[in-house]
Design an enzyme around this catalytic site. Structure first.
Site, short mmCIF file in Angstrom:
data_model
loop_
_atom_site.label_atom_id
_atom_site.label_comp_id
_atom_site.label_asym_id
_atom_site.label_seq_id
_atom_site.Cartn_x
_atom_site.Cartn_y
_atom_site.Cartn_z
N GLU A 141 32.01 -48.81 -21.44
CA GLU A 141 33.12 -48.35 -20.53
C GLU A 141 32.60 -48.76 -19.24
O GLU A 141 31.50 -48.78 -19.11
CB GLU A 141 33.31 -47.07 -20.62
CG GLU A 141 34.05 -46.51 -22.01
CD GLU A 141 34.37 -45.00 -22.15
OE1 GLU A 141 34.43 -44.42 -21.33
OE2 GLU A 141 34.89 -44.87 -23.36
N ALA A 144 30.04 -45.90 -18.73
CA ALA A 144 29.17 -45.72 -19.99
C ALA A 144 28.84 -47.05 -20.77
O ALA A 144 29.38 -47.55 -21.58
CB ALA A 144 30.15 -44.80 -20.77
N ARG A 170 22.10 -56.48 -33.46
CA ARG A 170 21.13 -56.74 -32.62
C ARG A 170 20.30 -58.01 -33.23
O ARG A 170 19.93 -58.92 -32.53
CB ARG A 170 20.04 -55.50 -32.03
CG ARG A 170 20.90 -54.78 -31.10
CD ARG A 170 20.09 -53.57 -30.90
NE ARG A 170 20.92 -52.61 -29.91
CZ ARG A 170 20.91 -51.47 -29.62
NH1 ARG A 170 19.77 -50.80 -30.51
NH2 ARG A 170 21.53 -50.92 -28.64
N ARG A 197 10.93 -89.87 -20.87
CA ARG A 197 10.78 -90.18 -19.45
C ARG A 197 9.56 -90.58 -19.29
O ARG A 197 8.37 -89.85 -19.55
CB ARG A 197 11.13 -88.74 -18.81
CG ARG A 197 10.56 -88.47 -17.47
CD ARG A 197 11.57 -89.17 -16.49
NE ARG A 197 11.20 -88.75 -15.23
CZ ARG A 197 11.99 -89.51 -14.18
NH1 ARG A 197 12.89 -90.59 -14.36
NH2 ARG A 197 11.58 -89.37 -12.92
N GLN A 238 -0.98 -83.63 -20.82
CA GLN A 238 -1.25 -82.13 -21.04
C GLN A 238 -0.48 -81.12 -20.71
O GLN A 238 -0.13 -80.13 -21.21
CB GLN A 238 -2.95 -82.05 -21.28
CG GLN A 238 -3.40 -81.07 -22.14
CD GLN A 238 -5.04 -81.01 -21.97
OE1 GLN A 238 -5.70 -80.75 -20.89
NE2 GLN A 238 -5.62 -81.22 -23.10
N GLU A 251 24.64 -56.00 -26.03
CA GLU A 251 24.15 -55.20 -27.29
C GLU A 251 22.98 -54.40 -27.12
O GLU A 251 22.02 -54.23 -27.77
CB GLU A 251 24.07 -56.26 -28.40
CG GLU A 251 25.22 -56.66 -29.03
CD GLU A 251 25.63 -56.96 -30.20
OE1 GLU A 251 24.99 -56.27 -31.08
OE2 GLU A 251 26.47 -57.57 -30.55
N1 COS Z 1 21.33 -44.81 -36.54
C1 COS Z 1 22.01 -43.97 -36.90
N2 COS Z 1 22.38 -43.08 -36.09
C2 COS Z 1 21.60 -42.87 -34.97
C3 COS Z 1 20.86 -43.96 -34.42
C4 COS Z 1 20.89 -45.14 -35.22
N3 COS Z 1 20.14 -46.20 -35.14
N4 COS Z 1 20.41 -43.76 -33.29
C5 COS Z 1 20.88 -42.56 -32.93
N5 COS Z 1 21.45 -42.14 -33.67
C6 COS Z 1 22.12 -40.65 -33.99
C7 COS Z 1 20.86 -39.73 -33.72
O1 COS Z 1 20.23 -39.47 -34.96
C8 COS Z 1 21.55 -38.54 -33.11
O2 COS Z 1 22.31 -37.78 -34.32
P1 COS Z 1 21.77 -36.31 -34.25
O3 COS Z 1 22.04 -35.44 -33.39
O4 COS Z 1 22.59 -35.95 -35.75
O5 COS Z 1 20.14 -36.28 -34.83
C9 COS Z 1 22.53 -39.29 -32.33
O6 COS Z 1 23.02 -40.47 -32.92
C10 COS Z 1 22.20 -39.13 -30.95
O7 COS Z 1 21.10 -39.94 -30.76
P2 COS Z 1 20.29 -39.96 -29.36
O8 COS Z 1 20.23 -38.89 -28.92
O9 COS Z 1 19.17 -40.81 -29.52
O10 COS Z 1 21.31 -40.76 -28.66
P3 COS Z 1 21.29 -41.19 -27.15
O11 COS Z 1 22.47 -40.77 -26.22
O12 COS Z 1 19.94 -40.66 -26.27
O13 COS Z 1 21.30 -42.77 -27.18
C11 COS Z 1 20.42 -45.14 -27.01
C12 COS Z 1 20.31 -43.39 -27.60
C13 COS Z 1 20.05 -44.96 -25.54
C14 COS Z 1 19.32 -45.84 -27.76
C15 COS Z 1 21.64 -45.41 -27.15
O14 COS Z 1 22.67 -44.80 -26.47
C16 COS Z 1 22.11 -46.88 -27.05
O15 COS Z 1 21.83 -47.64 -28.07
N6 COS Z 1 22.39 -47.58 -25.74
C17 COS Z 1 22.63 -48.54 -25.69
C18 COS Z 1 24.34 -49.09 -26.14
C19 COS Z 1 24.43 -50.38 -26.34
O16 COS Z 1 23.78 -51.22 -26.93
N7 COS Z 1 25.56 -50.91 -25.83
C20 COS Z 1 25.98 -52.18 -25.75
C21 COS Z 1 27.26 -52.07 -26.07
S1 COS Z 1 27.54 -53.31 -27.38
S2 COS Z 1 27.82 -54.95 -26.65
#
Ligand code: COS
Length: 379
Positions: free
Chosen positions: A126, A129, A242, A267, A278, A363
């Site tokens: 978003e 976000a 990813r 070239r 090299q 991603e």
């Molecule tokens: N698989 C399954 N569950 C996962 C997970 C994974 N890979 N990673 C985190 N979770 C779960 C955690 O286990 C946690 O659950 P519980 O509360 O039950 O333990 C919950 O999700 C929250 O996890 P966490 O606290 O680690 O989340 P954060 O909000 O700190 O976010 C990051 C972690 C920063 C790694 C995540 O927000 C992220 O990947 N951000 C990038 C997003 C992105 O790639 N955006 C691009 C958009 S797509 S083009």
């Protein structure tokens, strides 16, 4: 059995390579210059069963193996990063259904994606976000048998052309990440306005859009998984998608390396091909090594995905980080090897350099990948 699987994989890779070199490479510069969504490539992918590579045979696909998909994505990206993204994003849109969908939803929607009859999109980010999707504000309020969506998603690949969009929205704001749910939304839904974003540095033919939801009704039967499962689905999808972005980055790098090797042999300066110096040989050797290192890690991440190994989160982040950094470095060096010719659009390397940049951003930025890796180290 293992040999058979390997042969199938190599056969798929060989036919995708042939198609990419014969029919996509000649279109790549035009797709970049016009920035028009390549419907002709979509049609070719439909006819040649390319989208099916991302899906298992039980859902109308040809493979469903992450490794096979990555090999196909790499081959297409060598020719055209925009076209490779068409395939990777079809997989990205399918993963939430595979991970969170009921058997009925899988049987209804996955064959449509495998055939390419429907194009997919994945709407997580978003305006406020991006790296922190847990802070999303798009709301989905329950109303009898429907959910009503309000909010804005952005940077959505295929956003304005997709038939089926996986949308993540807050169903319970008091529950944090456990208050987010996932929905399958039709692209032509009432209450959904789609605005294509223009002016990108690279992957110019790819469709990138902003999605505005205003009282958009989605039947409750279109929710994936239980209420509140959305964040886990979203993260699980990124673990699987990813490595495909790593494969796209790898393909861009490998394509640029091919161009640089070819050019250096043709070239001539100081009375001989520049490949005999090299200074150039060391550059090409470093580029080739970076490509192969990226390939090894990307394939390892894909093997973890295929084996449902929990290490996939770590390996996927490492693969995306390594391959996208390699793509940026190798394409920049390819422009250097081609010199003035590398800087103009008569040769493909300047496009490859521009296309490479997005792989360090989408991603999950590479800063986010480091965060994911570090978190796993400390666990
Ligand atoms: N698989 C399954 N569950 C996962 C997970 C994974 N890979 N990673 C985190 N979770 C779960 C955690 O286990 C946690 O659950 P519980 O509360 O039950 O333990 C919950 O999700 C929250 O996890 P966490 O606290 O680690 O989340 P954060 O909000 O700190 O976010 C990051 C972690 C920063 C790694 C995540 O927000 C992220 O990947 N951000 C990038 C997003 C992105 O790639 N955006 C691009 C958009 S797509 S083009």
């Amino acid at each position: 059995m293992a040999t058979e699987v390997r042969e199938d994989r190599q056969a798929i890779q060989a036919s995708v390579r042939e198609l990419a070199q014969a029919r996509i490479a000649p279109r790549a510069a035009e797709i970049d210059q016009t920035a028009e969504f390549p419907w002709d490539v979509v049609e070719m992918f439909r006819q040649q069963d390319i989208f099916a590579i991302a899906f298992a045979p039980e859902y109308g696909g040809l493979s469903g193996s992450a490794l096979t998909l990555a090999m196909a994505v790499e081959e297409i990206a060598k020719a055209c990063a925009t076209s490779a993204l068409l395939l990777a994003v079809q997989g990205l849109g399918g993963y939430p259904i595979l991970l969170g969908g009921s058997e009925e939803q899988k049987r209804e929607f996955l064959p449509e994606l495998a055939s390419g009859r429907k194009l997919a999109a994945y709407a997580l980010s978003e305006p406020d976000a991006g790296s922190d999707p847990a802070s999303m504000s798009t709301r989905a309020r329950r109303d009898a048998d429907d959910y009503v969506l309000d909010g804005v998603k952005t940077w959505i690949t295929n956003g304005s052309v997709a038939d089926l969009i996986v949308v993540f929205a807050v169903t319970d704001p008091d529950q944090g990440t456990k208050g987010i749910s996932a929905f399958l939304v039709d692209g032509d839904s009432e209450g959904l306005q789609r605005n294509r974003i223009h002016g990108k540095l690279g992957i110019r033919g790819s469709d990138t859009a902003e999605l505005v939801f205003t009282g958009c009704r989605v039947p409750a039967s279109r929710r994936l998984g239980a209420d509140g499962d959305g964040f886990k689905i979203a993260m699980g999808v990124l673990d699987r998608s990813r490595p495909q972005i790593a494969a796209q980055a790898l393909g861009i790098a490998a394509g640029a390396l091919d161009q640089a090797v070819q050019y250096a042999q043709q070239r001539r300066q100081f009375g001989r091909p520049i490949a005999e110096f090299q200074g150039i040989q060391f550059m090409l050797a470093d580029m080739a090594t970076q490509v192969e290192a990226a390939r090894c890690l990307t394939h390892e991440a894909c093997r973890a995905v295929d084996a449902r190994d929990p290490q996939m989160t770590l390996l996927a982040a490492m693969a995306k980080l390594t391959a996208s950094d390699a793509a940026m470095k190798v394409t920049t060096d390819a422009v250097q090897v081609l010199g003035g010719s590398g800087y103009i659009n008569e040769f493909p390397v300047e496009r490859m350099m521009r296309d490479a940049k997005i792989t360090q951003i989408y991603e999950g930025t590479n800063q986010i990948q480091r965060l994911v890796i570090a978190k796993r180290l400390m666990a």
